[in-house]
Enzyme design. Structure first.
Site, PDB file in Angstrom:
ATOM      1  N   ASP A  32       0.832  -1.212   0.000  1.00 45.19           N
ATOM      2  CA  ASP A  32       0.000   0.000   0.000  1.00 45.19           C
ATOM      3  C   ASP A  32       0.866   1.261   0.000  1.00 45.19           C
ATOM      4  OD1 ASP A  32      -2.425   1.352  -0.019  1.00 45.19           O
ATOM      5  OD2 ASP A  32      -2.554   1.423   2.174  1.00 45.19           O
ATOM      6  N   ASN A  92     -11.105  -2.264  -5.173  1.00 46.62           N
ATOM      7  CA  ASN A  92     -10.355  -1.264  -5.943  1.00 46.62           C
ATOM      8  C   ASN A  92     -11.066  -0.814  -7.227  1.00 46.62           C
ATOM      9  OD1 ASN A  92      -7.131  -2.593  -4.915  1.00 46.62           O
ATOM     10  ND2 ASN A  92      -8.178  -0.773  -4.165  1.00 46.62           N
TER      11      ASN A  92
HETATM   12  C1  IPE Z   1      -1.588   0.236  -3.353  1.00 47.96           C
HETATM   13  O1  IPE Z   1      -1.355   1.590  -3.388  1.00 47.96           O
HETATM   14  C2  IPE Z   1      -1.813  -0.353  -4.706  1.00 47.96           C
HETATM   15  C3  IPE Z   1      -3.213  -0.653  -4.999  1.00 47.96           C
HETATM   16  C4  IPE Z   1      -4.203  -0.625  -4.166  1.00 47.96           C
HETATM   17  C5  IPE Z   1      -3.511  -1.022  -6.379  1.00 47.96           C
HETATM   18  P1  IPE Z   1      -2.535   2.622  -3.378  1.00 47.96           P
HETATM   19  O2  IPE Z   1      -2.961   2.870  -4.788  1.00 47.96           O
HETATM   20  O3  IPE Z   1      -3.637   2.195  -2.485  1.00 47.96           O
HETATM   21  O4  IPE Z   1      -1.839   3.903  -2.817  1.00 47.96           O
HETATM   22  P2  IPE Z   1      -2.407   4.881  -1.709  1.00 47.96           P
HETATM   23  O5  IPE Z   1      -2.765   4.039  -0.535  1.00 47.96           O
HETATM   24  O6  IPE Z   1      -3.594   5.554  -2.304  1.00 47.96           O
HETATM   25  O7  IPE Z   1      -1.294   5.798  -1.433  1.00 47.96           O
HETATM   26  C1  IPE Z   2      -5.338  -2.595  -0.216  1.00 46.14           C
HETATM   27  O1  IPE Z   2      -5.031  -1.272  -0.364  1.00 46.14           O
HETATM   28  C2  IPE Z   2      -5.372  -3.262  -1.549  1.00 46.14           C
HETATM   29  C3  IPE Z   2      -4.095  -3.438  -2.221  1.00 46.14           C
HETATM   30  C4  IPE Z   2      -2.917  -3.123  -1.727  1.00 46.14           C
HETATM   31  C5  IPE Z   2      -4.157  -4.034  -3.517  1.00 46.14           C
HETATM   32  P1  IPE Z   2      -6.161  -0.158  -0.454  1.00 46.14           P
HETATM   33  O2  IPE Z   2      -5.473   1.141  -0.595  1.00 46.14           O
HETATM   34  O3  IPE Z   2      -7.142  -0.516  -1.505  1.00 46.14           O
HETATM   35  O4  IPE Z   2      -6.869  -0.302   0.954  1.00 46.14           O
HETATM   36  P2  IPE Z   2      -7.731   0.725   1.777  1.00 46.14           P
HETATM   37  O5  IPE Z   2      -8.781   1.279   0.853  1.00 46.14           O
HETATM   38  O6  IPE Z   2      -6.803   1.801   2.245  1.00 46.14           O
HETATM   39  O7  IPE Z   2      -8.283  -0.063   2.908  1.00 46.14           O
HETATM   40 MG    MG Z   3      -4.060   2.476  -0.538  1.00 44.37          MG
END
Ligand code: IPE
Ligand code: IPE
Ligand code: MG
Length: 235
Positions: A15, A63
Site C-alpha cells: 500500500d 479497488n
Molecule cells: C496500493 O497503493 C496499490 C493498490 C491498491 C492497487 P494505493 O494505490 O492504495 O496507494 P495509496 O494508498 O492511495 O497511497
Molecule cells: C489494499 O489497499 C489493496 C491493495 C494493496 C491491492 P487499499 O489502498 O485498496 O486499501 P484501503 O482502501 O486503504 O483499505
Molecule cells: Mg491504498
C-alpha cells in the site's frame, strides 16, 4: 516454541503507491509503476531468504471503486509487467500463481497469466502469488456456494463440512496459512486480504510507502517475526 523458525508464507499488502507519487508531485500511476519494480526486488530477496510462499495484494475487489483511468492503468501495468518476468522467474526458480477472480480481466491478460503459470509450474524454490481482483469475502462466499452445490448434487453431506473442506475450496487451496502479514503505507488494517488464511499470522506494519520498501525492510520484518512468541492459543 518455534521462535527461531523463519516464516514459510509471507503475505504483503503493498500500500501507498499513490500517496508516495503525490508526495513527489507526480501522478498516482507513477507510484504504481515504481511499485511494480519493487515487486521484482522483493521477489528476489524472498527467494534468497528461503521464503517458500510470497503472496502480494495487487488489486482488491474494492479497488474497482477507483477512477476508471487508474483501474485501466493497473490492468495494463499487470499485463506488461508479468509478460516481462520470464527471466526473473526462471533464474529464481519461481512458480507464478494468482488468486482472485481473474475472469473479469481482458481475455488476452487471462491468457497471458495462464501461459506464465504453465511455463513456471515446475519451478520449486518459491511460489509467488499475485492477488488480483481478490477479496476474502468474495473467496469465502464462492467456497460456500461450491460446497452448497456439491451438497445439492448429493456429492457431499452437511457433516462433511470441516475447516479442511473449506480450505480446499479457497483460492489458496494448495498453500499453507500465512505466517507473516506485512502492510506498508501506514494504515493499520487488513482490507479484506486473506482473512481466513491469516487467522494466526503475525502482523507487521511499515509507515513507509510501498515504493520505498527495500529488502532490508523485509529482512527486518523477518527478524522481528523470529522473536515473536507464536502460541496458537496454547501456552
Ligand atoms: C496500493 O497503493 C496499490 C493498490 C491498491 C492497487 P494505493 O494505490 O492504495 O496507494 P495509496 O494508498 O492511495 O497511497
Ligand atoms: C489494499 O489497499 C489493496 C491493495 C494493496 C491491492 P487499499 O489502498 O485498496 O486499501 P484501503 O482502501 O486503504 O483499505
Ligand atoms: Mg491504498
Amino acid at each position: 516454541m518455534n521462535a527461531a523458525l523463519p516464516p514459510k508464507h509471507i503475505a504483503i499488502i503493498m500500500d501507498g503507491n499513490g500517496r508516495w507519487a503525490s508526495s513527489l508531485g507526480k501522478r498516482r500511476t507513477y507510484g504504481h509503476y515504481i511499485g511494480s519494480k519493487i515487486v521484482d526486488d522483493i521477489t528476489k530477496a524472498s527467494v534468497a531468504l528461503g521464503i517458500k510462499y510470497l503472496t502480494l495484494y495487487a488489486f482488491s475487489t474494492e479497488n474497482w471503486k477507483r477512477p476508471a483511468s487508474e483501474v485501466r492503468f493497473l490492468i495494463s501495468l499487470l499485463h506488461t509487467q508479468i509478460q516481462k518476468k520470464e527471466t526473473l522467474f526462471a533464474e529464481n526458480e519461481v512458480r507464478f500463481n494468482t488468486i482472485g477472480d481473474v475472469s473479469v480481466y481482458p481475455q488476452k491478460t487471462q491468457d497471458m497469466l495462464k501461459r506464465v503459470r504453465e511455463l513456471t509450474k515446475n519451478n520449486k524454490r518459491m511460489v509467488l502469488t499475485l492477488a488480483l481482483n481478490y477479496g476474502s469475502k468474495l473467496e469465502i462466499t464462492a467456497a460456500c456456494k461450491k460446497i452448497a452445490a456439491d451438497i445439492k448434487k448429493g456429492e457431499l453431506n452437511v457433516s462433511d463440512i470441516s475447516e479442511d473442506l473449506i480450505n480446499k475450496n479457497l483460492f489458496t487451496y494448495d498453500m499453507p496459512d500465512v505466517d507473516l502479514l506485512i502492510r506498508t503505507g501506514g494504515e493499520k488494517r487488513v482490507s479484506n486480504f486473506l482473512l481466513w488464511q491469516s487467522s494466526y499470522a503475525e502482523l507487521i506494519f511499515f509507515d513507509k510507502y510501498w515504493p520505498e520498501f527495500t529488502k532490508e525492510d523485509l529482512k527486518k520484518a523477518i527478524e522481528e517475526f523470529k522473536h515473536r512468541k507464536r502460541r496458537f492459543g496454547g501456552l
